[in-house]
Every structure is written in C-alpha cells, then in structure tokens.
Design a protein around this motif. Structure first.
Motif, PDB file in Angstrom:
ATOM      1  N   TYR A  39     110.968  29.838 -14.876  1.00 56.17           N
ATOM      2  CA  TYR A  39     109.905  29.124 -14.173  1.00 56.17           C
ATOM      3  C   TYR A  39     110.505  28.389 -12.981  1.00 56.17           C
ATOM      4  CZ  TYR A  39     106.165  25.643 -13.537  1.00 56.17           C
ATOM      5  OH  TYR A  39     105.165  24.863 -13.026  1.00 56.17           O
ATOM      6  N   GLY A  83     109.169  25.323 -10.688  1.00 51.12           N
ATOM      7  CA  GLY A  83     108.113  24.346 -10.421  1.00 51.12           C
ATOM      8  C   GLY A  83     108.315  23.704  -9.067  1.00 51.12           C
ATOM      9  N   ALA A 119     109.555  20.696  -8.500  1.00 47.81           N
ATOM     10  CA  ALA A 119     110.759  19.863  -8.405  1.00 47.81           C
ATOM     11  C   ALA A 119     111.951  20.394  -9.184  1.00 47.81           C
ATOM     12  CB  ALA A 119     110.440  18.448  -8.893  1.00 47.81           C
ATOM     13  N   LYS A 120     111.690  21.359 -10.085  1.00 49.87           N
ATOM     14  CA  LYS A 120     112.773  21.845 -10.934  1.00 49.87           C
ATOM     15  C   LYS A 120     112.627  23.341 -11.197  1.00 49.87           C
ATOM     16  CE  LYS A 120     111.853  18.718 -14.370  1.00 49.87           C
ATOM     17  NZ  LYS A 120     110.805  17.869 -13.804  1.00 49.87           N
ATOM     18  N   LEU A 165     116.844  25.098 -23.251  1.00 50.29           N
ATOM     19  CA  LEU A 165     116.601  25.525 -21.867  1.00 50.29           C
ATOM     20  C   LEU A 165     117.564  24.786 -20.948  1.00 50.29           C
ATOM     21  CD1 LEU A 165     112.682  25.295 -21.743  1.00 50.29           C
ATOM     22  CD2 LEU A 165     114.082  27.347 -22.129  1.00 50.29           C
ATOM     23  N   LYS A 195     116.069  20.498 -25.122  1.00 51.23           N
ATOM     24  CA  LYS A 195     115.426  21.258 -26.200  1.00 51.23           C
ATOM     25  C   LYS A 195     114.165  21.890 -25.642  1.00 51.23           C
ATOM     26  CE  LYS A 195     116.956  17.945 -29.631  1.00 51.23           C
ATOM     27  NZ  LYS A 195     116.552  16.688 -30.263  1.00 51.23           N
ATOM     28  N   LYS A 196     113.968  23.161 -25.964  1.00 50.82           N
ATOM     29  CA  LYS A 196     112.761  23.841 -25.511  1.00 50.82           C
ATOM     30  C   LYS A 196     111.553  23.272 -26.269  1.00 50.82           C
ATOM     31  CE  LYS A 196     110.790  28.452 -25.400  1.00 50.82           C
ATOM     32  NZ  LYS A 196     111.115  29.865 -25.559  1.00 50.82           N
ATOM     33  N   VAL A 197     110.526  22.940 -25.533  1.00 52.76           N
ATOM     34  CA  VAL A 197     109.295  22.469 -26.175  1.00 52.76           C
ATOM     35  C   VAL A 197     108.118  23.259 -25.627  1.00 52.76           C
ATOM     36  CG1 VAL A 197     110.161  20.107 -26.475  1.00 52.76           C
ATOM     37  CG2 VAL A 197     108.774  20.667 -24.454  1.00 52.76           C
ATOM     38  N   ILE A 216     104.974  22.343 -23.907  1.00 53.18           N
ATOM     39  CA  ILE A 216     104.502  21.121 -23.243  1.00 53.18           C
ATOM     40  C   ILE A 216     103.037  20.846 -23.610  1.00 53.18           C
ATOM     41  CG2 ILE A 216     103.868  20.181 -20.951  1.00 53.18           C
ATOM     42  CD1 ILE A 216     106.799  19.843 -21.301  1.00 53.18           C
ATOM     43  N   LYS A 226      96.938  18.452 -17.160  1.00 54.67           N
ATOM     44  CA  LYS A 226      97.970  19.049 -16.295  1.00 54.67           C
ATOM     45  C   LYS A 226      97.540  20.456 -15.901  1.00 54.67           C
ATOM     46  CE  LYS A 226     102.882  19.973 -16.700  1.00 54.67           C
ATOM     47  NZ  LYS A 226     103.348  19.875 -15.320  1.00 54.67           N
ATOM     48  N   GLU A 263     105.591  13.198 -19.780  1.00 46.80           N
ATOM     49  CA  GLU A 263     105.103  14.430 -20.416  1.00 46.80           C
ATOM     50  C   GLU A 263     105.752  14.523 -21.791  1.00 46.80           C
ATOM     51  OE1 GLU A 263     105.374  18.017 -18.045  1.00 46.80           O
ATOM     52  OE2 GLU A 263     104.867  16.901 -16.229  1.00 46.80           O
ATOM     53  N   ASP A 284     110.332  16.548 -19.886  1.00 39.49           N
ATOM     54  CA  ASP A 284     110.294  16.480 -18.426  1.00 39.49           C
ATOM     55  C   ASP A 284     111.250  15.423 -17.870  1.00 39.49           C
ATOM     56  OD1 ASP A 284     109.127  17.985 -16.266  1.00 39.49           O
ATOM     57  OD2 ASP A 284     108.211  16.111 -15.644  1.00 39.49           O
TER      58      ASP A 284
HETATM   59  P1  ADP Z   1     105.690  21.325 -11.990  1.00 39.54           P
HETATM   60  O1  ADP Z   1     105.490  22.389 -13.028  1.00 39.54           O
HETATM   61  O2  ADP Z   1     104.661  20.216 -12.164  1.00 39.54           O
HETATM   62  O3  ADP Z   1     105.789  21.822 -10.610  1.00 39.54           O
HETATM   63  P2  ADP Z   1     108.598  20.820 -12.270  1.00 39.54           P
HETATM   64  O4  ADP Z   1     109.015  21.380 -10.977  1.00 39.54           O
HETATM   65  O5  ADP Z   1     109.188  19.515 -12.679  1.00 39.54           O
HETATM   66  O6  ADP Z   1     107.019  20.550 -12.382  1.00 39.54           O
HETATM   67  O7  ADP Z   1     108.892  21.925 -13.350  1.00 39.54           O
HETATM   68  C1  ADP Z   1     109.414  21.682 -14.601  1.00 39.54           C
HETATM   69  C2  ADP Z   1     108.492  22.288 -15.653  1.00 39.54           C
HETATM   70  O8  ADP Z   1     109.156  22.314 -16.892  1.00 39.54           O
HETATM   71  C3  ADP Z   1     107.216  21.471 -15.831  1.00 39.54           C
HETATM   72  O9  ADP Z   1     106.113  22.340 -15.914  1.00 39.54           O
HETATM   73  C4  ADP Z   1     107.443  20.755 -17.167  1.00 39.54           C
HETATM   74  O10 ADP Z   1     106.235  20.523 -17.854  1.00 39.54           O
HETATM   75  C5  ADP Z   1     108.325  21.742 -17.902  1.00 39.54           C
HETATM   76  N1  ADP Z   1     109.230  21.150 -18.905  1.00 39.54           N
HETATM   77  C6  ADP Z   1     109.834  19.943 -18.871  1.00 39.54           C
HETATM   78  N2  ADP Z   1     110.616  19.759 -19.961  1.00 39.54           N
HETATM   79  C7  ADP Z   1     110.498  20.881 -20.715  1.00 39.54           C
HETATM   80  C8  ADP Z   1     111.057  21.307 -21.964  1.00 39.54           C
HETATM   81  N3  ADP Z   1     111.899  20.525 -22.655  1.00 39.54           N
HETATM   82  N4  ADP Z   1     110.684  22.524 -22.454  1.00 39.54           N
HETATM   83  C9  ADP Z   1     109.806  23.323 -21.750  1.00 39.54           C
HETATM   84  N5  ADP Z   1     109.275  22.980 -20.567  1.00 39.54           N
HETATM   85  C10 ADP Z   1     109.599  21.783 -20.044  1.00 39.54           C
END
Ligand code: ADP
Ligand code: UDP
Length: 236
Positions: free
Chosen positions: A8, A10, A12-13, A24, A82-84, A86, A123, A179, A192
C-alpha cells in the motif's frame, strides 16, 4: 526480518509485507497533504521525524499500559509493526477548540475544555472522512459496541499520558487523531502514527503552532516546527 512487496502507498507512508505474516514494515515519506488531499507538498525531513516521534510515543504508551502495534525501529524512516485490520475510524480527542471543531461549531480557537471530547470520523477518502457517532459506526459495522468502548477508554488514556508528557515539554496538546486496529485474535491495539502530522501542538508560553497547521495554513517555518518538536520530545 526481510522486506518484501509493497502492499500500500498512502499519503504519508508506504506499507510493505515482511517474511512474517503478522508483521508489516512501514516507511515514512516527506509527502504532506491537507484538506482531504487537495493541498499537496513536501516537508523535508518529515518522514524521519514522524517515524522517530511515533515510535517514541508508542513505547511511552506501552509502558503506561496502552497496547500498540509497535515492534521495532529499523532505521530513520522504517519501522516494523504488528499487522492489524484497521478499524476504519479516525478517533479524535480535543482538549482545546481548533480546526474543524471551531469551524463547525462557530467558536474561536483556543477555548480550553473542562473535559476532553471524543469524536469519530468514518475513514473514507472518497467521502472526505465524514463525522459520525458511535451508533453510526455500529450500524455501519465499522466496529462493535465492545470495540467502541475499548477504543474510547484507550483514547482517553492516551490523552492523559500525552497531555501530561507534553506539558512538561512546554507544549499544550490541543487535539489529535488516533487509529486503532485488530490483531488476528481480535485484540484492539493503537496503530498508525502519533506525530506533528496528526496532533496539534501549541507552545505553552507563546502559543506558537508547532505542527502541520503551519503547512495547512501557509504559516512558514514548517520544517523548523517539526525539528523543534523532535528536539523537545527526543532531546536531539
Ligand atoms: P492514508 O491511508 O490515510 O493515506 P498513510 O499514508 O499514513 O495514510 O498510510 C498508512 C496506512 O497504513 C493507513 O491506511 C493506516 O490506516 C494503515 N496502518 C497503520 N498501521 C497499520 C498496521 N499496524 N497494520 C495495517 N495497517 C496499518
Ligand atoms: N487529523 C489527522 N488526520 C485527518 C484529520 C485530522 O491527523 O485526516 C488530526 C489533525 O492533525 C488534528 C486533529 O486530528 O490534530 C483534529 O483535526 P480537525 O478535525 O480539526 O481537522 P482539520 O482542521 O485538520 O481539518
């Protein structure tokens, strides 16, 4: 632990799989967006700061009894979590009026509440993360009542810990977004990030904004604000 395919990207990440199906790898970017992606830019050095700050806060919260997804910091920008699955809610706690609350309720920014407030946004980027209440979240099957209760309790606990921690650093914690996610056994944990992207920080004395509002509102010195918060939190 081996870094595998990207799952994925996103705003910011980036999120990568690893050779452990329960873990992850998150990689923090310098990209910044605001107003549901309408405003785009780069905040140089932000990714590294948000990674370090988030990991510091997650470890502090674990010590205080809040379960989190944090596993291990790998480098400046990369962390194992840890994978969750969300819970698709943005959980927002407010101690002081600001931002969308002030706009929606027609009040100035800076009103100090006697008690913190909690609110939920669904969300969903396409819908612009609409404000909903707990009944809506349950009706939409975003979470169960038990999960909502757990999330509320944990979110207020996070606020107690963070508010006190930041007060000591000369920072007022105005509001922030959390989150939560479910581990494979259903346990709710904090996930998050917690950073100047997701919190409003005001200097206690000068009330200077030390967070993403400097980017949202074109206030200048955006990088400096992130560096200042990193310095206060990590002492470096
Ligand atoms: P966005 O999806 O809002 O653009 P980011 O760029 O921060 O946000 O992407 C990080 C994504 O990873 C977010 O959708 C967030 O909900 C998800 N995320 C954060 N922590 C975890 C986790 N431990 N396991 C699975 N997904 C996660
Ligand atoms: N927030 C966030 N992500 C979002 C929306 C809000 O991290 O998608 C954070 C924001 O940084 C602030 C708090 O949640 O600390 C409350 O934001 P608000 O509802 O006031 O919205 P905004 O003014 O950011 O549109």
């Amino acid at each position: 632990m081996e870094k595998l395919n990207q799952l994925y990207e996103g705003k910011a990440k980036k999120v990568f799989a690893t050779d452990d199906p329960e873990v992850l790898l998150v990689s923090y970017k310098d990209d910044a967006t605001a107003f549901n992606g309408l405003k785009k830019g780069t905040i140089s050095g932000k990714g590294a700061i948000n990674n370090r700050v988030t990991n510091f806060m997650m470890q502090l919260l674990e010590k205080e009894g809040v379960p989190t997804h944090y596993v291990k910091e790998l480098s400046d920008r990369e962390t194992l979590v840890k994978k969750v699955s969300i819970v698709p809610l943005e959980v927002i706690i407010r101690n002081i009026s600001a931002g969308s609350f002030s706009k929606r309720c027609g009040v100035e920014e800076g009103i100090v509440f006697e008690q913190p407030t909690i609110e939920f946004s669904y969300k969903n980027d396409e819908l612009g993360d609409p404000l909903i209440n707990a009944y809506h979240a349950v009706a939409l099957k975003l979470a169960t009542w038990d999960e909502i209760e757990t999330i509320k309790k944990l979110a207020f606990k996070v606020n107690d810990v963070m508010k006190a921690y930041f007060k000591n650093l000369g920072v007022d914690l105005v509001d922030f977004k959390l989150e939560f996610g479910r581990l494979s056994d259903g346990t709710i944990v904090l996930a998050d990030e917690i950073s100047p992207d997701t919190c409003r920080f005001w200097d206690s004395e000068t009330h200077e904004k030390l967070d993403k509002d400097r980017f949202r509102r074109d206030l200048g010195n955006v990088e400096d604000a992130y560096i200042e918060m990193k310095k206060r939190i990590l002492g470096e």
